[in-house]
Design a protein around this motif. Structure first.
Motif, mmCIF file in Angstrom:
data_model
loop_
_atom_site.group_PDB
_atom_site.id
_atom_site.type_symbol
_atom_site.label_atom_id
_atom_site.label_comp_id
_atom_site.label_asym_id
_atom_site.label_seq_id
_atom_site.Cartn_x
_atom_site.Cartn_y
_atom_site.Cartn_z
ATOM 1 N N GLU A 1 4.712 -17.753 62.830
ATOM 2 C CA GLU A 1 6.152 -17.941 62.990
ATOM 3 C C GLU A 1 6.710 -18.913 61.959
ATOM 4 N N TRP B 1 3.790 -19.604 75.373
ATOM 5 C CA TRP B 1 4.098 -20.963 74.922
ATOM 6 C C TRP B 1 4.148 -21.029 73.406
ATOM 7 N N ARG C 1 7.372 -19.622 71.938
ATOM 8 C CA ARG C 1 8.505 -20.546 72.118
ATOM 9 C C ARG C 1 8.353 -21.785 71.239
ATOM 10 N N ALA C 2 7.139 -22.354 71.212
ATOM 11 C CA ALA C 2 6.917 -23.594 70.468
ATOM 12 C C ALA C 2 7.140 -23.398 68.971
ATOM 13 N N MET D 1 9.054 -21.221 67.495
ATOM 14 C CA MET D 1 10.468 -20.975 67.203
ATOM 15 C C MET D 1 11.312 -22.233 67.385
ATOM 16 N N GLN D 2 10.917 -23.085 68.315
ATOM 17 C CA GLN D 2 11.730 -24.240 68.691
ATOM 18 C C GLN D 2 11.591 -25.414 67.727
ATOM 19 N N CYS D 3 10.403 -25.606 67.176
ATOM 20 C CA CYS D 3 10.166 -26.806 66.368
ATOM 21 C C CYS D 3 10.823 -26.681 64.992
ATOM 22 N N THR D 4 10.883 -27.806 64.300
ATOM 23 C CA THR D 4 11.462 -27.857 62.972
ATOM 24 C C THR D 4 10.587 -27.096 61.973
ATOM 25 N N GLN E 1 10.695 -31.741 67.438
ATOM 26 C CA GLN E 1 10.981 -30.778 68.509
ATOM 27 C C GLN E 1 9.729 -29.964 68.891
ATOM 28 N N VAL F 1 6.720 -29.055 71.414
ATOM 29 C CA VAL F 1 6.288 -29.014 72.814
ATOM 30 C C VAL F 1 4.775 -28.822 72.829
#
Length: 224
Positions: free
Chosen positions: A151, A184, A187-188, A190-193, A216, A218
């Protein structure tokens, strides 16, 4: 990496190296040299995009300008940092597994020094990501991290590693991975910088949880 000789391949040669490396890596996933060759021969377009993103980010530009290397001579001070820091957490991760930051294979198949450095940087920050996401180095942990790496960088090698990793799972591991770690990781990642634009060494002295919040990140789920 940059000081050594690199090999320029024609298109058909790249395809042959990629195919041979893919087969060899599937047969023996411990062959870091084959995985590295596969990543280089299939990943140039992805690494070019990473390079452009780094150039457009102040912290990424600093990394490209200074070209820090994750080798013992440069990160050894992490072992002396306070227990709560990111650097100390990285040192514990490496020390508990008897890993050395000097064990990464050299880059051989990139055309320019810039691309060779970005490729090596991606290789060398792998253990930083293990530390930040709190992922083990077992088959499930490595496969979950490859989802995040795909990702973040879009490398075909990462996708192939996920396919190869899940194919080696036992029934219990497969259930655990798809119920907990795979969703997880999606999501992780995609969410982080943009993690390739982070100058990790400058954050060694900071509290681990503060670094995670800043980026950001998780951490991986705690599965009973």
């Amino acid at each position: 990496m940059i000081e050594g000789s690199r090999i320029r391949l024609k298109t058909w040669q790249q395809a042959a190296v990629a195919m041979g490396s893919a087969v060899g890596a599937l047969l023996d996933p411990r062959r870091a040299d084959l995985i590295a060759a596969l990543g280089e021969t299939t990943g140039k377009p992805a690494f070019e995009k990473v390079l452009q993103r780094m150039k457009s980010c102040p912290e990424g530009r600093a990394v490209l300008l200074e070209r820090p290397r994750v080798v013992s001579a440069n990160v050894g001070h992490a072992w002396d940092l306070p227990e709560n820091t990111f650097g100390a957490a990285y040192a514990r991760f490496m020390g508990s597994r008897n890993f050395s930051p000097d064990d990464r294979p050299p880059v051989r198949f990139m055309d320019t020094d810039e691309l060779a450095y970005v490729t090596m940087r991606a290789r060398e920050v792998h253990d930083f990501w293990h530390t930040l996401f709190d992922l083990p180095t077992n088959l499930i942990g490595e496969t979950a991290l490859k989802v995040i790496e795909f990702e973040q960088m879009g490398l075909p090698m990462c996708l192939l590693s996920v396919v190869g990793g899940t194919a080696r799972f036992s029934g219990k591991q497969r259930k655990l991975f798809y119920q907990h770690y795979f969703p997880w990781a999606i999501r992780a990642g995609m969410q982080c910088t943009d993690l390739m634009c982070v100058y990790y060494e400058r954050h060694f002295h900071e509290d681990l949880e503060d670094v995670r919040r800043k980026l950001q990140i998780v951490p991986a789920p705690v599965v009973p």
